[in-house]
Design an enzyme around this catalytic site. Structure first.
Site, short mmCIF file in Angstrom:
data_model
loop_
_atom_site.label_atom_id
_atom_site.label_comp_id
_atom_site.label_asym_id
_atom_site.label_seq_id
_atom_site.Cartn_x
_atom_site.Cartn_y
_atom_site.Cartn_z
N HIS A 164 -85.16 -70.65 -54.12
CA HIS A 164 -84.14 -70.24 -53.30
C HIS A 164 -84.53 -68.77 -52.77
CE1 HIS A 164 -79.36 -69.43 -52.71
NE2 HIS A 164 -80.11 -69.99 -51.51
N SER A 203 -76.29 -66.60 -52.77
CA SER A 203 -75.96 -67.06 -51.36
C SER A 203 -75.12 -66.02 -50.92
CB SER A 203 -75.05 -68.38 -51.59
OG SER A 203 -75.71 -69.26 -52.03
N CYS A 251 -76.09 -62.84 -49.70
CA CYS A 251 -76.53 -61.58 -49.81
C CYS A 251 -77.34 -61.23 -48.68
CB CYS A 251 -77.27 -61.27 -51.37
SG CYS A 251 -76.24 -61.63 -52.77
N ASP A 269 -84.27 -69.47 -46.49
CA ASP A 269 -83.37 -69.93 -47.47
C ASP A 269 -84.03 -70.60 -48.95
OD1 ASP A 269 -80.91 -70.39 -48.78
OD2 ASP A 269 -81.08 -72.21 -48.14
N ARG A 295 -70.46 -71.34 -40.60
CA ARG A 295 -71.85 -71.43 -40.25
C ARG A 295 -72.56 -71.67 -39.00
NH1 ARG A 295 -74.89 -71.02 -45.44
NH2 ARG A 295 -72.96 -70.97 -47.04
C1 OXD Z 1 -76.09 -71.44 -49.91
C2 OXD Z 1 -76.73 -72.00 -48.45
O1 OXD Z 1 -77.07 -70.78 -50.57
O2 OXD Z 1 -76.01 -72.55 -47.87
O3 OXD Z 1 -75.04 -71.52 -50.34
O4 OXD Z 1 -77.73 -71.51 -48.34
MN MN Z 2 -78.97 -70.68 -49.80
#
Ligand code: OXD
Ligand code: MN
Length: 580
Positions: free
Chosen positions: A227, A249, A251, A276, A365
Site C-alpha cells: 500500500h 488511508s 494520510c 496508492d 473521491r
Molecule cells: C484507501 C484507498 O486506502 O481508497 O482506502 O486508497
Molecule cells: Mn489506499
C-alpha cells in the site's frame, strides 16, 4: 471477436447462469464504449453532468448513503486453513464462503446487463503485470475500471495468451448491509463482492486484487504487493531517485506523490509514478524495483486545494468521475478545503445549509486517468518499473513519533513497518480519530497472516544485495497547544531530501535507541519561520513514551502468536536495552 480462453468463457457462462443476467457485454475498453456508458448513466440518473464549460467530461455519482467507504467487518479472506488468513483478517472456510456468496449472487442480475471487464494491473508488456477479469452489473464500476486500469481488448489478449487471471465477480446487489460481503479466495485467485458499489469494495482491480490477492501471489512468487505511493525526486543536476512510501488511508499519499517543490527548491522536480499501490520485486542488479499496477487515481477529494495539491486540482478539471462531492450553483464540484465558495447542494443532493455537517462526504473521491496529472512520470509505463532508493513508513501521530528517523538495518526497518499505527479516518466505516495498529499500512489489505508477511519481508535481505534504506516519518505531530509543528505539504521535500541523502550515504545522522535521527541542521528550515524549539521537539526522544510505545507494539505483535519472527523480537529487545 478475438479468441477467448476456455476457462474464461466457462466462468462467464457459469456466472451468467447463477446471476440470471439479462445480457452479457464484453468490454473492449474503447473510448466509444466509455462514452456510451456515460450516456447510459446520465439517462438513468446514476451520473449527473457537472459544468461542462469549467469541467468538460466531468460527472458526479452519488452512492447510496449507507455505502460510502470500505466495510472491513464485511471483508473476508477464505482459505483452507484459518491460520493462513491470520488474526489480521476475517476468515471463512472457502466452502462456506462460496455457499454464502452464491446464495447472494443467485438471480441478482435479473433484468440487468452483465459486463465482462478484462484488465491488466501493470504495464501490459511488463513481466510483473498480472491480469484479472471483473464481472459486474454496475456501469459505474466499468467506467471507473476504464480510468483506473489497462482495461479491454489488450488485456483480454494477454489473458488468452497466459491463461492466468484473477476472477472477480461483483454485483451491487440490493445495497443492504446485511447482504454485503467482500470475499477473497486467494488460493483460487478469486474475489466475490456483493452489496456495495463503493470504490474499494467494487473496483476489484484495486484493493481486492492489487493488494489482497496480489500480496498472496507475491508470497508464493517472491515479491511484495504494498500500500505504497511511488515518487521520483529529481535534483537540479537532473538525477532522479525513487521513494516508495506507505501510509494508512487519508494520510496524504496522493499529496506526497504529487508534491510541488517549494520556492526554496528551485530546479527540483517531483514525478508521480503511483499514489496508492506498489508491487516490489528484486531486480537482477540486487536492488528492489517497483511498478505501479494501477493506471489512474481514486483519490480523496476533501482537503485537495490549490495550496495542498495544485497538480491534483489541475488534473481534475476534465474527464473525471467524482463520487459523493458537493456541487456549486453553477454545477462545479466542491468539497471542504477546496476554496471559499459556498456549495448549493451537498453530496446527497440536498440544499446545502452551512453548519449542518459537511457538504461533501469526508470520503468523497475523484477517479481520473494518471496521465492527466501534470507530474505524471513516463516511468509509470516502464515494464521494469523504477529502482527504489528508500522505503518510507508513516502514520497520523499527534505525539511521540519524530518527524523522521531511519532504521538501523533491514530487520529494524521491517519492525518499523510492523509498528506503524495511525489515527483512523473516514476511508473505512467506523469511528474516526482512534489510534490503531496498521502494520505497513496493510492492516485492511494484507491477504494472508501478518506473521508470514513479516517473515516474507525479512527474507528480502538474502535476496537483494542492495536493499533500500528504511525510514519513518510523521507529518502530523502537534505541540502541547494543538498546533502542527511541521508545515507539511511541499515542505515535506526537505525531509525527503534528507532521506535520499542518507540513502546515498551523504547526510548526517545521530544514532539513538530508536534509530538514526537527523543531525541538527541536517534538514534545512531556512525560510520556514519555524521556532528552533519546534524542530528540536520534532526530533526529540521521550524515553518513557518510547518504552510504552514498544510495549504496546509488542503486545500487538504477540497477538499473532508463535509464528512472529524472532528477529522482530530481537530488534525490540535491542531498543529497550538501548533506551536504558
Ligand atoms: C484507501 C484507498 O486506502 O481508497 O482506502 O486508497
Ligand atoms: Mn489506499
Amino acid at each position: 471477436m478475438m479468441k477467448i480462453c476456455q476457462k474464461l468463457k466457462d466462468w462467464v457462462e457459469e456466472s451468467a447462469r447463477l446471476t440470471k443476467a439479462a445480457s452479457v457485454h464484453w468490454c473492449t475498453g474503447s473510448e466509444q464504449e466509455y462514452q456510451d456508458l456515460i450516456r447510459l448513466m446520465l439517462a438513468d440518473g446514476s451520473l449527473l453532468e457537472l459544468n461542462q464549460t469549467t469541467h468538460p467530461g466531468c460527472y458526479l455519482h452519488r452512492s447510496d448513503p449507507n455505502d460510502v467507504a470500505r466495510t472491513e467487518h464485511l471483508t473476508f479472506v477464505c482459505t483452507e486453513k484459518q491460520e493462513s488468513a491470520g488474526p489480521n483478517n476475517n476468515w471463512m472456510h472457502p466452502s462456506d464462503g462460496h455457499q454464502k456468496a452464491d446464495a447472494l449472487f443467485s438471480g441478482c442480475m435479473q433484468g440487468r446487463t452483465m459486463y465482462v471487464v478484462p484488465y491488466c494491473m501493470g504495464p501490459l508488456d511488463s513481466p510483473y503485470a498480472r491480469c484479472g477479469v471483473e464481472i459486474t452489473d454496475s456501469p459505474y464500476v466499468v467506467a471507473n475500471m476504464k480510468l483506473m486500469t489497462r482495461m479491454g481488448d489488450a488485456a483480454l489478449e494477454k489473458i488468452t495468451e497466459d491463461g492466468v487471471f484473477v476472477k472477480g465477480l461483483h454485483s451491487t446487489g440490493d445495497l443492504k448491509e446485511e447482504h454485503r460481503l467482500i470475499m477473497h479466495f486467494p488460493e483460487e485467485l478469486m474475489i466475490n463482492s456483493i452489496g456495495s458499489g463503493y470504490g474499494g469494495n467494487a473496483l476489484l482491480g484495486k484493493k481486492c486484487h492489487a493488494l489482497r490477492i496480489a500480496s498472496y501471489q507475491g508470497l508464493q512468487e517472491g515479491w511484495l504487493a504494498e500500500h505504497m505511493l511511488i515518487v521520483g525526486i529529481e535534483n537540479p543536476e537532473g538525477e532522479v531517485r525513487y521513494i516508495a512510501a506507505a501510509f494508512p488511508s487519508q494520510c496524504g499519499k496522493t499529496n506526497l506523490a504529487m508534491l510541488i517543490p517549494p520556492e526554496s527548491h528551485k530546479g527540483w522536480k517531483v514525478w508521480t509514478v503511483g499514489d496508492d499501490i506498489a508491487w516490489l520485486h528484486p531486480g537482477k542488479d540486487g536492488r528492489l524495483w517497483a511498478i505501479n499496477p494501477e493506471a489512474g487515481f481514486f483519490g480523496v477529494a476533501p482537503g485537495t486545494s490549490r495550496k495542498t495539491n495544485p497538480n491534483a486540482l489541475n488534473m481534475l478539471s476534465r474527464d473525471t468521475i467524482f463520487t459523493n462531492v458537493a456541487m456549486t450553483a453553477d454545477g462545479q464540484p466542491w468539497w471542504e478545503g477546496k476554496d471559499d465558495e459556498v456549495p448549493a447542494v451537498d453530496w446527497q443532493g440536498r440544499p446545502y445549509t452551512p453548519g449542518q455537517g459537511p457538504a461533501a462526504h469526508p470520503n468523497s473521491r475523484f477517479t481520473v486517468a494518471a496521465h492527466q496529472c501534470p507530474s505524471w512520470s513516463r516511468e509509470m509505463e516502464n515494464p521494469e518499473g523504477v529502482p527504489i532508493s528508500a522505503i518510507v513508513f508513516g502514520g497520523r501521530r499527534p505525539s511521540l513519533i519524530p518527524l523522521v528517523y531511519e532504521s538501523k538495518n533491514w530487520a529494524h526497518g521491517v519492525l518499523m513497518g510492523a509498528s506503524v499505527a495511525s489515527e483512523t479516518t473516514a476511508a473505512a466505516t467506523g469511528k474516526v480519530g482512534i489510534l490503531r495498529h496498521d502494520p505497513m499500512a496493510m492492516k485492511p489489505f494484507c491477504g494472508y497472516n501478518f506473521a508470514d508477511y513479516w517473515r516474507h519481508w525479512l527474507s528480502f535481505e538474502s535476496v537483494c544485495s542492495e536493499l533500500p534504506r528504511v525510514f519513518h516519518v510523521n507529518w502530523f505531530r502537534q505541540g502541547a497547544d494543538g498546533r502542527y509543528l511541521w508545515p507539511g505539504f511541499g515542505e515535506n521535500l526537505r525531509v525527503l531530501r534528507w532521506v535520499l541523502d542518507r540513502a546515498e550515504g551523504r547526510a548526517e545522522a545521530c544514532r539513538s535507541a530508536i534509530g538514526l535521527l537527523p543531525a541538527e541542521g541536517a534538514i534545512s528550515t531556512d525560510g520556514l519561520n519555524m521556532r528552533k524549539e519546534d524542530m528540536q521537539e520534532l526530533c526529540a526522544i521521550d524515553k518513557q513514551g518510547w518504552r510504552d510505545e514498544i510495549s504496546k507494539v509488542r503486545t500487538y505483535l504477540e497477538t499473532f502468536g508463535v509464528s512472529v519472527p524472532d528477529r522482530l523480537r530481537e530488534e525490540q529487545d535491542q531498543m529497550i536495552d538501548d533506551l536504558g
